[in-house]
Motif scaffolding. Structure first.
Motif, PDB file in Angstrom:
ATOM      1  N   SER A 226       0.790  -1.232   0.000  1.00 26.61           N
ATOM      2  CA  SER A 226       0.000   0.000   0.000  1.00 26.61           C
ATOM      3  C   SER A 226       0.824   1.286   0.000  1.00 26.61           C
ATOM      4  O   SER A 226       2.018   1.293   0.307  1.00 26.61           O
ATOM      5  N   GLY A 227       0.119   2.347  -0.372  1.00 26.69           N
ATOM      6  CA  GLY A 227       0.591   3.726  -0.241  1.00 26.69           C
ATOM      7  C   GLY A 227      -0.671   4.562  -0.146  1.00 26.69           C
ATOM      8  O   GLY A 227      -1.774   4.035  -0.302  1.00 26.69           O
ATOM      9  N   HIS A 228      -0.532   5.873   0.110  1.00 30.28           N
ATOM     10  CA  HIS A 228      -1.776   6.651   0.186  1.00 30.28           C
ATOM     11  C   HIS A 228      -1.956   7.559  -1.024  1.00 30.28           C
ATOM     12  O   HIS A 228      -1.030   8.191  -1.512  1.00 30.28           O
ATOM     13  N   LEU A 229      -3.210   7.598  -1.482  1.00 23.76           N
ATOM     14  CA  LEU A 229      -3.545   8.240  -2.750  1.00 23.76           C
ATOM     15  C   LEU A 229      -3.795   9.743  -2.594  1.00 23.76           C
ATOM     16  O   LEU A 229      -3.648  10.494  -3.552  1.00 23.76           O
ATOM     17  N   ASP A 230      -4.166  10.162  -1.411  1.00 19.15           N
ATOM     18  CA  ASP A 230      -4.376  11.607  -1.215  1.00 19.15           C
ATOM     19  C   ASP A 230      -3.035  12.297  -1.020  1.00 19.15           C
ATOM     20  O   ASP A 230      -2.018  11.651  -0.759  1.00 19.15           O
ATOM     21  N   SER A 231      -3.029  13.609  -1.154  1.00 18.97           N
ATOM     22  CA  SER A 231      -1.799  14.346  -0.873  1.00 18.97           C
ATOM     23  C   SER A 231      -2.152  15.695  -0.253  1.00 18.97           C
ATOM     24  O   SER A 231      -3.319  16.079  -0.216  1.00 18.97           O
TER      25      SER A 231
ATOM     26  N   ILE B 278       0.866 -10.193   6.119  1.00 17.26           N
ATOM     27  CA  ILE B 278       1.743  -9.045   6.369  1.00 17.26           C
ATOM     28  C   ILE B 278       1.081  -7.808   5.753  1.00 17.26           C
ATOM     29  O   ILE B 278       0.396  -7.921   4.734  1.00 17.26           O
ATOM     30  N   VAL B 279       1.268  -6.649   6.394  1.00 18.38           N
ATOM     31  CA  VAL B 279       0.794  -5.371   5.840  1.00 18.38           C
ATOM     32  C   VAL B 279       2.018  -4.521   5.522  1.00 18.38           C
ATOM     33  O   VAL B 279       2.902  -4.356   6.354  1.00 18.38           O
ATOM     34  N   MET B 280       2.086  -4.015   4.284  1.00 21.11           N
ATOM     35  CA  MET B 280       3.257  -3.242   3.851  1.00 21.11           C
ATOM     36  C   MET B 280       2.807  -1.860   3.390  1.00 21.11           C
ATOM     37  O   MET B 280       1.802  -1.740   2.693  1.00 21.11           O
ATOM     38  N   GLU B 281       3.535  -0.841   3.792  1.00 22.19           N
ATOM     39  CA  GLU B 281       3.249   0.502   3.284  1.00 22.19           C
ATOM     40  C   GLU B 281       4.551   1.239   2.993  1.00 22.19           C
ATOM     41  O   GLU B 281       5.493   1.203   3.779  1.00 22.19           O
ATOM     42  N   SER B 282       4.577   1.913   1.854  1.00 22.81           N
ATOM     43  CA  SER B 282       5.682   2.813   1.512  1.00 22.81           C
ATOM     44  C   SER B 282       5.151   4.245   1.552  1.00 22.81           C
ATOM     45  O   SER B 282       4.321   4.620   0.728  1.00 22.81           O
ATOM     46  N   ASP B 283       5.601   5.022   2.535  1.00 20.59           N
ATOM     47  CA  ASP B 283       5.132   6.400   2.668  1.00 20.59           C
ATOM     48  C   ASP B 283       6.233   7.301   3.213  1.00 20.59           C
ATOM     49  O   ASP B 283       5.986   8.193   4.013  1.00 20.59           O
TER      50      ASP B 283
END
Ligand SMILES: *[C@@H]1O[C@H](CO)[C@@H](O)[C@H](O)[C@H]1NC(C)=O
Ligand SMILES: *[C@@H]1O[C@H](CO)[C@@H](O)[C@H](O)[C@H]1NC(C)=O
Length: 271
Positions: free
Chosen positions: A88-93, A159-164
């Motif tokens: 995952s990553g987040h789509l808002d900015s 597993i939960v992965m996030e790049s932020d």
């Protein structure tokens, strides 16, 4: 990434937007900031004795909340479709800039993980799910909703992965989980020897995956060279030109290898 501290220095004639919170029942005095360049200019003017007059005109508004959605895509697992590896990553900015770095980079390496695996004609044993969170900058709104909707199946989240935190030159993987799981992840990272990105750091970090990690699900985040991250963060400087395609490819390779191998192992990571 959500604002961590309130004091960054940005050099693009665009100030870091900062953040302002009020305790209840206090007068909400507006806050403003100027750029480093303007501050330095005023300093020079002041040093030569010029009287400085500033005209301040502010147009900032806070609008009411509106409806938004997480974006989800997945490759359904061949053997354990109910079990999930989440990237995952987040789509808002933030409102200024384009959000290419925060968090377009994380969004697109996560997208690439599924895309590359599909292009290679591979299908892992368990489901590889992409979640592009909404409302991270507003306090992880989309992540909270997703957690509430899906926590009933927490035992199936592998597993939960996030790049932020940038997609610059990758340096390894942040990991949170048991010692046994960490050993497995370290072994997986040796597959990335050809691009020299084998280090496993402690812990994993990510606003949107925090609920799951708090409840014992192993988590991972991308480690990369963040020297320049706060040059651009939450400023007009966060545009497409910040992204280096070669470095992003390396980040996508790390993300893809880790997520695919974990999704295709016979057993879930031990908790
Ligand atoms: C939880 O898992 C079950 C079994 O795989 C599935 O039918 C159900 O839709 C899942 N619930 C959610 C909210 O995804
Ligand atoms: C491999 O990465 C390490 C640090 O992660 C670095 O010290 C070393 O110089 C790199 N080696 C090569 C050949 O790039």
């Amino acid at each position: 990434a959500k604002l961590l501290t309130l004091c960054f220095v940005v050099f693009f004639n665009s100030p870091h937007t900062g953040g302002q919170n009020y305790q209840p029942d206090v007068p909400q005095i507006p806050t403003a900031c100027i750029t480093v360049e303007d501050a330095e200019m005023m300093s020079r003017m002041s040093l030569r004795g010029t009287r400085i007059v500033v005209h301040l005109r502010m147009g900032a508004k806070t609008y009411p909340d509106s409806l938004s959605f997480n974006t989800v895509a997945e490759i359904v697992g061949s053997k354990y479709p109910e079990q999930v590896v989440l990237v995952s990553g987040h789509l808002d900015s933030w409102d200024v800039g384009q959000g290419a770095m925060d968090d377009g980079g994380g969004v697109f390496i996560s997208w690439e993980a599924l895309s590359l695996i599909k292009d290679l004609g591979l299908r892992p044993k368990r489901t590889l799910r992409l979640v592009l969170w909404t409302g991270e900058e507003q306090g992880g709104v989309g992540a909270k909703q997703y957690y509430q909707l899906h926590k009933e199946n927490i035992s199936n989240f592998d597993i939960v992965m996030e790049s932020d935190a940038g997609t610059f030159q990758p340096s390894g993987l942040g990991f949170s989980g048991s010692a046994e799981a960490r050993d497995i992840v370290k072994e997986i990272m040796t597959l990335l020897q050809p691009i020299n990105v084998t280090d496993v750091f402690d812990p994993a970090d990510g606003t949107d995956i925090a609920y799951w990690m708090r409840d014992g699900v192993p988590g991972a985040s991308l480690h990369n060279d963040i020297n320049k991250y706060f040059w651009f963060h939450h400023s007009q400087g966060d545009t497409m030109t910040v992204q280096d395609p070669n470095q992003m490819n390396l980040c996508a390779a790390v993300w893809t290898v880790v997520s695919y191998v974990i999704a295709d192992m016979e057993d879930m990571l031990p908790r």
